[in-house]
Every structure is written in C-alpha cells, then in structure tokens.
Scaffold this motif. Structure first.
Motif, PDB file in Angstrom:
ATOM      1  N   PHE A 362      -8.817   1.538  -5.385  1.00  0.00           N
ATOM      2  CA  PHE A 362      -8.147   2.422  -6.340  1.00  0.00           C
ATOM      3  C   PHE A 362      -6.640   2.216  -6.300  1.00  0.00           C
ATOM      4  N   ARG A 363      -6.094   2.090  -5.095  1.00  0.00           N
ATOM      5  CA  ARG A 363      -4.656   1.869  -4.970  1.00  0.00           C
ATOM      6  C   ARG A 363      -4.239   0.604  -5.730  1.00  0.00           C
ATOM      7  N   SER A 364      -5.033  -0.450  -5.611  1.00  0.00           N
ATOM      8  CA  SER A 364      -4.670  -1.701  -6.278  1.00  0.00           C
ATOM      9  C   SER A 364      -4.705  -1.559  -7.795  1.00  0.00           C
ATOM     10  N   LEU A 365      -5.573  -0.699  -8.307  1.00  0.00           N
ATOM     11  CA  LEU A 365      -5.658  -0.501  -9.752  1.00  0.00           C
ATOM     12  C   LEU A 365      -4.447   0.265 -10.291  1.00  0.00           C
ATOM     13  N   VAL A 366      -4.078   1.344  -9.623  1.00  0.00           N
ATOM     14  CA  VAL A 366      -2.990   2.164 -10.166  1.00  0.00           C
ATOM     15  C   VAL A 366      -1.628   1.506  -9.987  1.00  0.00           C
ATOM     16  N   THR A 367      -1.523   0.567  -9.048  1.00  0.00           N
ATOM     17  CA  THR A 367      -0.244  -0.102  -8.825  1.00  0.00           C
ATOM     18  C   THR A 367      -0.174  -1.466  -9.494  1.00  0.00           C
ATOM     19  N   ALA A 368      -1.282  -1.912 -10.107  1.00  0.00           N
ATOM     20  CA  ALA A 368      -1.301  -3.214 -10.764  1.00  0.00           C
ATOM     21  C   ALA A 368      -0.374  -3.207 -11.982  1.00  0.00           C
TER      22      ALA A 368
END
Length: 615
Positions: A362-368
């Motif tokens: 999830f972190r990687s999605l919102v910071t992508a």
C-alpha cells in the motif's frame, strides 16, 4: 484550562522567572506552588496558589515529587478546580514556544496521561539498570498490595500530563493509609515516575509518550546549554525544555527572559518557531473547498470515508476483498485472503484495516508517481485518491486527508500538530495513519464494537511516537562501519549510553583479534548488563543513560501480542511479517519467549544482515 504544579525548595529569583515564563507561554493557565523547602515565605509575592498541604520534602525519593503530586491532586479535587489538564513542571523546566495547550488537545485525544518515555515493566523479570526499576523490583512486595497489579510503569517525571477525569479516578483508587506508610518507608528513586502512571493504567486510562521532537529537549542529568535552548525555540513541535540551570544569571535563563520581554505582545520572538496558519479562503481561495484540488474525474467519486463505510458494512471474505481492491488495487490472492480471514476471526475489522494500511504494498502505491497504477481503477480507489494527496504541498496534504477521512476542515490544533510531524521528518504515511486510526475516524467509518474500538484506541503499529522503519538497521550499519577501538566504544555507547572502561575496551578488542565478528560483539553486549555501583546509605543512583540502539529496541517492546510481532518486523526489517514468520514468532511469544529474544532473532537474522548492504 491548564493547571501547572511546581515543587520548589528555593531559588526564589529563578522561581519567579519560571512562573512568569509559564504564564507568558500559556496564557490563562493556573499555577499551584508546592513549597517543599524550609523557607515559609518562598511563595510570597509570586501571585500563585500555594498548596496548603506543602511541607519540607526530600528530593528523589517518595517524600519528594511523589508526595507533592498526591497532595496537589487531593487539594485540586477538594476545591473542584475546573482544569482540563494537570501538568507537573519541574523547578528547572521552562517554555520556549506557545501552543502547548493546543498540542495537548491534539496529541492526547483518546489518552488520559502523557509523559516522556512511558514503558511497562515486569516486577520479576525486568532487565533494566534504571534505579527506578531496580528499586521498585526490590520493594515490590511492599508496593504490589498498593497497586494491586502484576506490572508497573516507568516514565520521566518533568512534563507529566493528567486529564482531570483520570486524576479523580486515580484518587478514588488510592488506599491513603497504605500510601502514607509506603511513602514513609520507601527508598524508590524518583517514585513519582512510576506511582501515578501505574495508577492511571490501573484506573483504565490510556497512556502515551510525548512525540518527537519534544522528547529531544527533555533530558537528564546534563543541563541544557544556551545553544540547545535556542535550537529548541526554533524547532516546531517543541514547547518546553528541561533541565536548565536554576540561576537567573545563567546565559540560557537570561536569554529566555529577553525573549519574553521582546515577545510581550503576540509577535513571535526572534529565533522562536513561527506557527503555520491553517488554510483559509481569504488567504488561498483555491483551497475552499479543498476537494476541488482533485482531478475532475475523481471529484464526483466517493471519498475515502465513504468507501470505507461501504467496506465495513460487508462481512467475511467480501469485507477483505473490498479492502484489497480499495487499498491494493487488486483482488486478493488465495494465501493473502486466508491470512486476512484468520486475522479477522482472531481480532477485528480494525486490525485488518491496520494490516493493509501499514503494508509495504500500500505504501508503494500511495507514494508512486501519479498515474503509475491508474489502469483498472477508473472508479477511484482509496489508494488512487490518496496517491493524489501524497503529491501536494504539506498543508494541502493534511487538509485533503481531513476531508477524505473525517469529512471536515482540520481544526487549527490538528493541522498544526500534523504539520509539525512532517517538519520533524516522519513520513506522510505516518500522518495518514495518525488520522485514519484516530477514534474520530473509526467512529465515522463504523467501527463500533468494543473489540474494534479497543483496536482503534491503541496507537497504530507505527505512529509518530515510534521509530522509523529500519532505523534500527541504519543505527547498526553506522556502527559496523567503524573498526577497532572506535567500533567497540561507539557500540558500547549505543547500548549502554556511556563510554567503556579501559579494561572493557581491551576485553572486546582481544575477542575481535581472536576472530570474534562484529555481530557477535553486538550480540554479547545486548545480552549482558554492566555492573552499577549504588550508594548503600541513600540507595540513590545516577540514572543510566541508555544508548540509542537500546532505546529503539525498547520502543518496539512496548507493543504486545500481534502488534509486537508486526512492530518488530516493521521497525527492524521495514516490512510486514510474512505469514510463516508471523505465526512462528507469535507462537514463541505466547509460549513465554521474552520479547527481547524475539527482537534479537529478527535483528540477527540473515535477512537483516543482507539488508545492511542496501543502506
């Protein structure tokens, strides 16, 4: 209203400055002075309430602040003073910035007590050389009948904050004759640092530690220098400092007096932190309403709150599947679905939500970068909407989260607190967690059962009061880069907070010359404790300066159960635990394995050692 309690024994000139300082930075507060010295005229002319139960007190034992706080609490309860928070201000504590009351309103939502470095201890198995802990363990047979618990808590005294309601509950629990007897007999060092926080927990209260960076400027025993005080005044999120020299002619005290004089109005003092103003339509018309900042294709779609309300109305596999689609932009794989269903059956919907929000995926999605994962999510998932806010300015980001999750504008205190968090270097992901896991958010989402509300009331696995992920490994990595005596000395400081003696230094250098690896030296230091001298007559001891690495590991150990396992993985390896590792370490914990042994197992794993090469 804030009510400050001060225990003073003398230094009347500095006491006068301190009282003026507290009033200057906390307008409208009430101050109660406890005269613990022999000068009956100490409080004359200071225009403060003097606790009528004041008496000469001895420092650092039960007949010190432990007695003072009980007498002050009792008197305030008798006169029914309508305060909101009771704050203990040590006699060498001063303020450097305004906004402390707003800070308490924001950070103590859902909490009844706050202080520095709150930790829980097992009276039979605690491994600490802190005098408070060792003394309480030696006197546990005397104090257990008073506490009526199988644990006690420890904290750092200056700046302890109590809600008024919890003060009343604590007073109702106290067996006064037993307390009086124990106060007369005890030799516990700094009793006030365990007595009241333990009673707060027994009374059902929620306790927490101060956030960084406030914790950085409340230390002991070294007095803060002028440069450190000035640095604190320039740092957003710092409101008071401790300890300073109790002398009006000291450079730090003199500078504080000058700041107060220059800042007699509301103009920020030179060098002080300037409050960040909340967004307002007259200042920035484009921010009203904030949701107009969204791309046009997302403006008309449901908000994060509305999506979570829909998900929480579902049950079982449908609930889990919706969280996968909203937070990870995909359908669940079989293994993941079974893991989350098992977690749901054993805990609550709130815990399942936490596992998604704290996941690396999830972190990687919102910071992508925006648009990297939009195909297939035309309906605007939670991750898609949050990805937009993660790429805006700090003020827009925080305001957008308030609207997405709480459906309202941020209040001034809440906005300031979260902006200060960002200035203190926590990630935006942490700010999201602090808002999304708040009691207000859970109430709006519909997490209403007692079991789920209990999860909501506890801090997330990683919030602003805990260490950043992999900070443990970054600390270890910086140590391993050193060689020889420099490595041993820096490692010793990181573990024990002090320099090694020459014979200790020679001992570990000999081990390394004989083939011992640096990791082995680290393991040995973590698993052993140095001897500590104690004055047998006074039973007092200089508070041990625990090293940075041990402080980081101790913060992990503050969690319990499944949260402890996740915190260990997250804060050591920087990821969520895999299902097999989670099950293994949870089983070890449930079978009685000490938390430190589980932390060490993860810290000294091959994965942790491999991770060092990427730092």
């Amino acid at each position: 209203m804030l009510c400050f309690a001060i225990l003073a024994h003398g230094h009347k000139d500095f006491l006068k400055l301190q009282i003026e300082n507290i009033r200057h930075f906390n307008p409208g507060c009430r101050i109660v002075l406890y005269n613990g010295g022999t000068d009956e005229k100490l409080g004359e002319g200071l225009d403060v309430d003097i606790c009528p139960y004041s008496r000469p007190l001895q420092l650092n034992v039960g007949q010190g602040v432990g007695r003072c706080l009980f007498d002050v609490m009792k008197w305030l309860d008798e006169i029914q003073l309508p305060y909101q928070f009771l704050v203990y201000a040590d006699s060498d504590l001063v303020f450097v910035n305004r906004g402390f009351e707003d800070y308490l309103n924001a950070t103590m939502e859902n909490y009844d007590f706050m202080a520095q470095h709150v930790e829980k201890y097992d009276p039979f198995h605690a491994s600490s050389e802190w005098p408070l802990v060792t003394d309480m363990m030696s006197e546990w047979s005397q104090w257990q009948p008073f506490f009526q618990t199988d644990y006690f808590y420890g904290t750092f005294n200056p700046g302890q904050v109590f809600r008024r309601d919890i003060v009343s509950k604590v007073l109702s629990l106290i067996d006064v004759p037993l307390l009086e007897r124990n106060l007369q007999q005890t030799h516990v060092f700094a009793l006030e640092e365990t007595l009241y926080v333990t009673l707060v927990v027994r009374a059902g209260g929620n306790v927490r530690s101060y956030l960084e960076p406030q914790r950085m400027y409340d230390s002991w025993p070294d007095r803060l220098s002028l440069e450190q005080v000035q640095e604190a005044a320039r740092t957003p999120g710092v409101y008071f400092v401790h300890p300073v020299v109790r002398d009006v002619h000291d450079s730090a005290a003199s500078w504080i007096a000058e700041v107060m004089k220059a800042n007699a109005g509301d103009t920020p003092a030179e060098g002080g932190a300037v409050a960040v103003q909340p967004p307002h339509s007259e200042q920035d018309p484009e921010m009203e309403p904030i949701l107009r900042q969204l791309p046009s294709d997302l403006q008309q779609l449901p908000t994060v709150l509305e999506r979570l309300q829909g998900a929480f109305a579902a049950e079982g596999s449908e609930f889990v599947t919706q969280l996968y689609r909203q937070f990870l932009n995909r359908d669940p794989d079989d293994e993941g679905l079974q893991f989350q269903l098992r977690l749901l059956s054993e805990t609550s919907k709130g815990a399942v939500l936490q596992s998604f929000v704290t996941s690396e995926e999830f972190r990687s999605l919102v910071t992508a970068p925006p648009g990297d994962f939009l195909p297939g999510t035309e309906d605007g998932t939670v991750a898609t909407r949050l990805n937009f806010w993660f790429h805006t300015s700090d003020e827009v980001f925080v305001s957008g989260l308030y609207w997405e999750v709480l459906a309202r504008d941020p209040d001034a205190a809440g906005l300031q607190t979260h902006l200060n968090m960002l200035l203190s270097n926590p990630s935006r992901h942490e700010v999201l967690q602090s808002i999304l896991f708040s009691q207000e958010a859970f109430s709006r989402i519909g997490v209403n059962s007692d079991r789920q509300a209990a999860v909501a009331a506890k801090p997330p696995f990683k919030d602003a009061s805990t260490v950043p992920p992999t900070e443990v490994l970054r600390t270890v990595n910086s140590l391993l880069k050193r060689d020889g005596a420099a490595f041993v000395a820096s490692l010793y400081r990181a573990v024990y907070g002090l320099n090694p003696r020459r014979r200790t230094l020679r001992k570990y250098l000999r081990k390394m010359r004989s083939g011992a690896m640096k990791w082995q030296v680290l393991q040995e230091l973590l698993q052993t404790r140095p001897s500590v001298a104690r004055n047998r007559r006074t039973r007092t001891l200089k508070r041990r300066r625990t090293g940075k690495l041990v402080r980081l590991l101790n913060q992990i150990a503050m969690y319990d159960g499944e949260e402890f396992i996740r915190a260990t993985y997250h804060q050591v390896l920087g990821r969520e635990p895999d299902p097999s590792g989670f099950a293994l370490h949870l089983q070890m914990l449930q079978q009685g394995t000490a938390k430190r042994e589980i932390i060490y197992a993860v810290l000294f794993s091959q994965e942790a050692q491999n991770s060092l090469s990427s730092l």
